[in-house]
Design an enzyme around this catalytic site. Structure first.
Site, short mmCIF file in Angstrom:
data_model
loop_
_atom_site.label_atom_id
_atom_site.label_comp_id
_atom_site.label_asym_id
_atom_site.label_seq_id
_atom_site.Cartn_x
_atom_site.Cartn_y
_atom_site.Cartn_z
N THR A 18 0.83 -1.20 0.00
CA THR A 18 0.00 0.00 0.00
C THR A 18 0.87 1.25 0.00
OG1 THR A 18 -1.73 -1.18 1.22
CG2 THR A 18 -1.84 1.22 1.22
N GLY A 69 1.46 0.24 12.56
CA GLY A 69 1.34 1.16 11.43
C GLY A 69 2.64 1.34 10.70
N ARG A 70 3.48 2.23 11.22
CA ARG A 70 4.77 2.50 10.61
C ARG A 70 5.80 2.72 11.71
NH1 ARG A 70 2.89 0.74 6.71
NH2 ARG A 70 2.71 1.61 4.58
N ASP A 88 4.93 -4.02 15.82
CA ASP A 88 5.25 -4.88 14.68
C ASP A 88 6.16 -4.17 13.70
OD1 ASP A 88 4.81 -7.37 13.11
OD2 ASP A 88 3.84 -6.01 11.69
N GLU A 148 14.35 -1.16 9.48
CA GLU A 148 13.99 -2.56 9.25
C GLU A 148 14.79 -3.15 8.09
OE1 GLU A 148 9.33 -2.20 10.71
OE2 GLU A 148 9.79 -2.22 8.57
N HIS A 178 7.51 -7.26 11.68
CA HIS A 178 6.76 -6.68 10.56
C HIS A 178 6.03 -7.76 9.77
CE1 HIS A 178 6.66 -2.90 7.83
NE2 HIS A 178 5.55 -3.61 7.68
N ALA A 225 2.53 -8.41 10.58
CA ALA A 225 1.08 -8.25 10.79
C ALA A 225 0.31 -8.41 9.48
CB ALA A 225 0.78 -6.90 11.42
N TRP A 226 0.91 -8.00 8.39
CA TRP A 226 0.24 -8.00 7.08
C TRP A 226 0.26 -9.35 6.38
CZ3 TRP A 226 3.13 -9.28 2.70
CH2 TRP A 226 4.51 -9.41 2.92
#
Length: 314
Positions: free
Chosen positions: A71, A230-231, A255, A260, A280, A282-283
């Site tokens: 996204t 989120g970020r 997360d 990163e 990272h 979660a998605w």
């Protein structure tokens, strides 16, 4: 159409399928020094985190489409893309449930102090307890608590639904420093002060970077829980660590981190019983990966058919 996927290993899903004539090349990852050579003859580039600046677009004279497998598009110079006549499209709403469920998992685990009890059991504390149970860190219900959500997009709204199903009151936090509070929102400082839990679902930009810092943490209840899926960079990580250590924050679940992967370390890579950090992911549920792959294919098919969708612009 010559299609080049620059960082295939960032999308661990099934093989891509297209219904038009094409050639296809994929690379596990692409370093900056390899980029120009790999895109020189590309009509369509698929990528996730590879940086496309003005020089990159200049190196790809045939390029017509950059199809992101995410996204976020902060790795793409949109002005340079527009100047080069290149369309950029992203993938939207593929993982609302995946990310929201991950945030809710962190929230529930921290409110019940799951990491602390896992640590105690592993250390043999329960085995040596004087009676049938071990009373350790406080355990709290979600029911009746207040969740402040910053970011009212698809993921934030999905999380709100989960929280309300558990009997939580949901507040929508207004932007930090906003001149006025929109209808249906709660002022930034007030939302922090009322919240038993805060969850961040904002884009990272100059207005949101370190939106949760030392001052904001002091506004929160000392037993409140902070969630960030989120970020990285939405919260001052050093300030969060200090708040956890000195009892100014009840728990934190992250997360995402500001760097990163965190090759040079990070304050939140600390072993604390009230801190959960996941890498990272979660998605990345199986369902979200399939959704992402399907939308990616549809974006490219639509562009080739002359009806582009999910395009982003300056």
């Amino acid at each position: 159409m010559n299609i080049v996927f620059l960082d295939r290993d960032t999308l661990p899903a099934r093989a891509l399928r297209f219904g038009f004539e094409h050639s296809y090349t994929e690379y596990p990852v692409t370093a900056p020094a390899q980029l120009a050579e790999r895109i020189a003859d590309a009509d369509i580039v698929i990528c996730n985190k590879v940086v496309f600046d003005r020089a990159a677009f200049a190196a790809a004279p045939r390029l017509k489409l950059v199809a992101l497998t995410a996204t976020g598009y902060d790795n793409i110079d949109l002005a340079a893309a527009q100047a080069a006549g290149v369309t950029v499209c992203n993938i939207r709403a593929y993982g609302n449930e995946s990310v929201a469920e991950h945030a809710f998992m962190l929230l529930l685990a921290l409110m019940r102090n799951l990491p602390a009890y896992q640590r105690d059991v592993a250390a043999g504390v329960w085995q040596n307890a004087p009676f049938f149970c071990h009373f350790g860190a406080p355990v709290r219900n979600l029911h009746g608590k207040t969740l402040a959500i910053f970011g009212r997009g698809n993921i934030g709204r999905t999380l709100a639904g989960y929280a309300q199903a558990f009997g939580m009151r949901v507040l929508w936090g207004e932007h930090r420093g906003a001149a006025m509070v929109r209808e249906g929102y709660t002022a930034f400082d007030e939302a922090l002060a009322q919240a038993d839990a805060v969850s961040l679902h904002c884009p990272l930009n100059e207005h949101t970077r370190n939106m949760i810092g030392e001052h904001e943490l002091q506004l929160m209840k000392p037993d409140a829980v902070l969630i960030n899926v989120g970020r990285g960079g939405l919260a001052d990580e050093q300030a969060v660590l200090a708040a956890l250590k000195y009892g100014q924050l009840g728990g934190a679940g992250f997360d995402v981190l500001s760097q990163e992967p965190p090759r040079e370390g990070n304050p939140l890579l600390s072993r604390l019983p009230n801190l959960i950090v996941t890498p990272h992911v979660a998605w990345a549920s199986a369902e979200a990966l399939e959704n992402m792959t399907t939308i990616l294919e549809a974006n490219i098919e639509a562009f080739v058919a002359g009806t582009p969708q999910n395009t982003v612009s300056v």
